[in-house]
Design an enzyme around this catalytic site. Structure first.
Site, PDB file in Angstrom:
ATOM      1  N   GLY A  76       0.932  -1.194  -0.058  1.00 37.32           N
ATOM      2  CA  GLY A  76       0.048  -0.047  -0.069  1.00 37.32           C
ATOM      3  C   GLY A  76       0.799   1.324   0.040  1.00 37.32           C
ATOM      4  O   GLY A  76       1.838   1.262  -0.548  1.00 37.32           O
ATOM      5  N   SER A  77       0.319   2.421   0.618  1.00 39.76           N
ATOM      6  CA  SER A  77       1.029   3.691   0.788  1.00 39.76           C
ATOM      7  C   SER A  77       2.558   3.847   1.275  1.00 39.76           C
ATOM      8  O   SER A  77       3.063   4.607   1.215  1.00 39.76           O
ATOM      9  CB  SER A  77       0.200   4.736   1.554  1.00 39.76           C
ATOM     10  OG  SER A  77      -1.259   4.600   0.656  1.00 39.76           O
TER      11      SER A  77
END
Length: 565
Positions: free
Chosen positions: A295-296
Site C-alpha cells: 500500500g502507501s
C-alpha cells in the site's frame, strides 16, 4: 568236554575297539587344538557378536543466545524409557507401577506391549523426555527388559516471545523450524561412538573402546535483543487484541548495521509446550514467510523516483482536485478531496492522486528500477527457512493503470522484513544494508541506492506525516523527532479486493537528526472501529519506538517546548 565251552579270543575285535577309542580321543584333541589355535579369531568374533556392541553417545547441542549473551535456547539432560520385547517380562502389578511412574495410563502401556509381542525388534521406546528423578525410579522397579537411556531436550527460556525466530527441535533434538532448522548443522555437533560389553539382558557391563569422541555443537549469537523483543511482543499483542485483528508482525532494525533487534508475530506459540494438534499456521515467521501488498508505504520510493527526474521538488505544487483521476477505464481516488498539494504534502496526506500524477509523468521503467534497487522482489539474504522473495513484475509494455497502482503499493508484494529493510536506505544516507539475524562484530558494507541528499529530503518530508495534519499523529514519540509512512491496503480475495478487510501498516525512523532505528508494524485485517494504518499501527509503533530508544539509551533530539525559541 569242558574245553569245548571256553570262549574263543578274537584279537582283531580288541584292536578295532582300541582303534575307535584312539580315533575319538585324537579327534577331540584335534578339535581342541583347532578351536584354541586355528579358529580363535572366529570364536572371538562370535563371542563379540553376542556381547560387544557399538553405541552412540549424544552430543550437547549448542546454545542460541541473544546479542547480550542471554540464552534463548538451551539443551537439558533428560532420559527415555525403552524395553526389549525379547527379554521383557513384567507382571500386571509391575506394569501398573511402571505406568504410574511415567505418568501413563496402564491401558496405554499394556496396549503398547501387546502390539509388539511378536516383533523381532529389540528396542522400543516407552516414553521420552523423562526427568532424572523419573529415570531413577524406573531403575528401582527392576523390571526385566526395561531400561533407560540419557538424551537431551531443548528448553526455551523466553517461550512465545522468541519462538518464531528461534524455532524448535523435535524429540530427537533435530531442528524443525526457525533458526534451529536453518543452523541445525552448526548447532547439533557430532555424536560419539564407543564399543561396550552388554550382558544377555542388554545392560552395559563395561566400556571397551572409544571409537569417536562426541563433539558438542557450537553456540549461535543472534542480533536479537531480548528486552526489545519482549517489548515488541507485548505491544503487538495489545495492538492485535485491541483492534480485533487476525494477525500482526513487528520488525525492529538497527539503521546503522542492518541487525534485526526484534522480530515478532501474532498469533504465537510456546515451543516448550506445543500441542499435538496441527498448528503450522502459528509456527510461521510471518515477517519472512508471508507477503502482502504494502500500500502507501511504497509512496516514499515513488516520490524519490519523481525527485530523481528533476521535474519535481519537495515544494512543487500538484493539483489533486477533485479527489480522483481517471486512468484509462479505471479511477484512482483519494479518501477525501485534498485540492492543491506540495509534493511533501502528497506524502503527508498520502494522496493517491498526487503520486499517480507524478509517476505517470515519468519514464515507464523508472519506478520499477527504484523499487528493484531497494531490494523488492528479491530475498533479503538472512537464510531463514521459508523466506519468500515477494513479487515485483516488470511489464513490457506498461499499462498506465498498472503503473499507477504500483505507485501507491498495489500490484507488488513484499514481506514485512523486505519493506523494513528498504526504509534503511532512507535512514542511512541512501545506503541499503544487508539485514542480519546474527550479531555482527563490524558494520557490513552497503550499496548506495539513493542519492544522499535525496534521502535527507525524504526524511524531512516523512517527518510531516507524524506531525499535525499528517496521517499518523498517533505515531509520534515524546522527546524524539520521528519520520514515517502509513499504509492501508485492501486485502485481496479469490474474486478481487475484499470490502472492509485491510492491512494496516506504519513504518517509522527515529531519531531524525541521527537515525538509529527502523520499526515496521503490520496488522492484518483489523475488525475494530479503526482500520487506517496511522490509527491502528501508529500507536503500536509509538510505544515500541519509545521503549526501544530508552532501552538503547539513545538521547532525545527534540527540544522541550518550554526551551524552544
Amino acid at each position: 568236554m569242558s574245553n569245548q565251552h571256553q570262549p574263543v579270543f578274537i584279537p582283531w575285535r580288541y584292536y578295532l575297539i582300541i582303534a575307535i577309542i584312539a580315533t575319538a580321543v585324537l579327534g577331540l584333541v584335534w578339535r581342541v587344538i583347532d578351536l584354541a589355535i586355528f579358529d580363535q579369531h572366529f570364536l572371538r568374533h562370535q563371542g563379540d557378536e553376542r556381547f560387544l556392541r557399538e553405541v552412540r553417545t549424544p552430543a550437547f547441542r549448542g546454545m542460541i543466545l541473544d546479542r547480550n549473551g542471554f540464552p534463548l535456547a538451551i539443551s537439558t539432560r533428560v532420559y527415555s524409557a525403552w524395553y526389549n520385547p525379547q527379554t521383557f517380562n513384567a507382571s500386571n502389578k509391575e506394569l501398573k507401577a511402571l505406568a504410574k511412574c511415567i505418568d501413563m495410563k496402564p491401558a496405554e502401556l499394556q496396549a503398547l506391549v501387546k502390539r509388539n509381542q511378536k516383533t523381532k525388534r529389540e528396542f522400543i521406546y516407552i516414553k521420552r523426555s523423562l526427568s532424572p528423578e523419573v529415570a531413577a525410579n524406573i531403575k528401582t522397579l527392576n523390571i526385566a527388559g526395561v531400561y533407560t537411556q540419557e538424551e537431551y531436550r531443548r528448553f526455551y527460556p523466553e517461550g512465545e516471545v522468541t519462538s518464531h525466530v528461534v524455532g524448535f527441535t523435535n524429540v530427537d533434538d533435530h531442528g524443525q523450524e526457525g533458526l534451529e532448522l536453518g543452523y541445525n548443522n552448526w548447532l547439533q555437533g557430532e555424536q560419539g561412538k564407543k564399543w561396550v560389553i552388554k550382558d544377555r539382558l542388554g545392560r552395559i557391563i563395561s566400556d571397551v573402546q572409544l571409537v569417536q569422541e562426541q563433539k558438542p555443537g557450537r553456540d549461535l549469537t543472534l542480533s536479537i535483543d531480548r528486552r526489545i523483543q519482549y517489548l515488541a511482543y507485548r505491544e503487538l499483542l495489545k495492538g492485535v487484541v485491541d483492534n480485533q485483528a487476525v494477525s500482526g508482525t513487528v520488525v525492529v532494525l538497527d539503521a546503522k548495521t542492518g541487525e534485526i533487534l526484534a522480530m515478532v508475530n501474532q498469533p504465537s506459540f510456546n515451543p516448550n509446550n506445543r500441542p499435538d494438534g496441527h498448528m503450522s499456521d502459528h509456527y510461521r515467521n510471518r515477517a519472512v514467510t508471508d507477503t502482502f501488498e504494502p500500500g502507501s508505504t511504497i509512496k516514499p520510493f515513488s516520490v524519490a523516483s519523481a525527485l530523481d527526474s528533476g521535474h519535481f521538488k519537495p515544494n512543487t505544487l500538484i493539483d489533486t482536485s477533485p479527489g480522483w483521476i481517471r486512468v484509462g477505464r479505471n479511477v484512482v481516488m483519494d479518501h477525501e478531496r485534498q485540492g492543491v498539494l506540495t509534493v511533501t504534502q502528497v506524502l503527508q496526506k498520502s494522496s493517491n492522486v498526487g503520486v499517480t500524477k507524478m509517476v505517470l509523468s515519468l519514464p515507464a521503467n523508472q519506478l520499477w528500477n527504484e523499487l528493484h534497487h531497494m531490494g523488492f522482489g528479491e530475498p533479503t539474504g538472512i537464510a531463514f527457512p521459508g523466506e519468500q522473495d515477494g513479487s515485483l513484475v516488470k511489464h513490457d509494455p506498461w499499462g498506465q493503470f498498472v503503473l499507477a497502482t504500483m505507485a501507491f503499493g498495489y500490484g507488488i508484494s513484499a514481506t514485512p522484513l523486505q519493506l523494513a529493510r528498504a526504509y534503511i536506505a532512507i535512514a542511512n544516507d541512501g545506503v541499503l544494508l544487508p539485514v542480519s539475524l546474527l550479531k555482527l562484530d563490524t558494520p557490513p558494507t552497503g550499496v548506495q541506492v539513493m542519492n544522499k541528499n535525496r534521502s535527507h529530503e525524504l526524511l524531512a518530508m516523512l517527518e510531516t506525516v507524524v506531525q499535525k495534519g499528517g496521517t499518523a499523529e498517533a505515531a509520534s514519540v515524546p522527546g524524539y523527532r520521528v519520520a514515517g509512512k502509513t499504509g492501508t491496503a485492501k486485502l485481496a480475495g479469490p474474486h478481487g479486493y475484499l470490502q472492509h478487510h485491510y492491512t494496516s501498516t506504519f513504518i517509522g525512523i527515529a531519531p531524525v537528526t541521527n537515525p538509529r532505528l527502523v520499526v515496521a508494524v503490520i496488522i492484518h485485517d483489523p475488525q475494530g472501529k479503526q482500520y487506517y494504518g496511522g490509527q491502528v499501527s501508529g500507536p503500536v509503533f509509538s510505544r515500541i519506538m519509545e521503549g526501544t530508544l530508552r532501552i538503547l539509551d539513545i538521547p532525545p533530539d527534540e527540544m522541550p517546548a518550554s526551551t524552544q525559541k
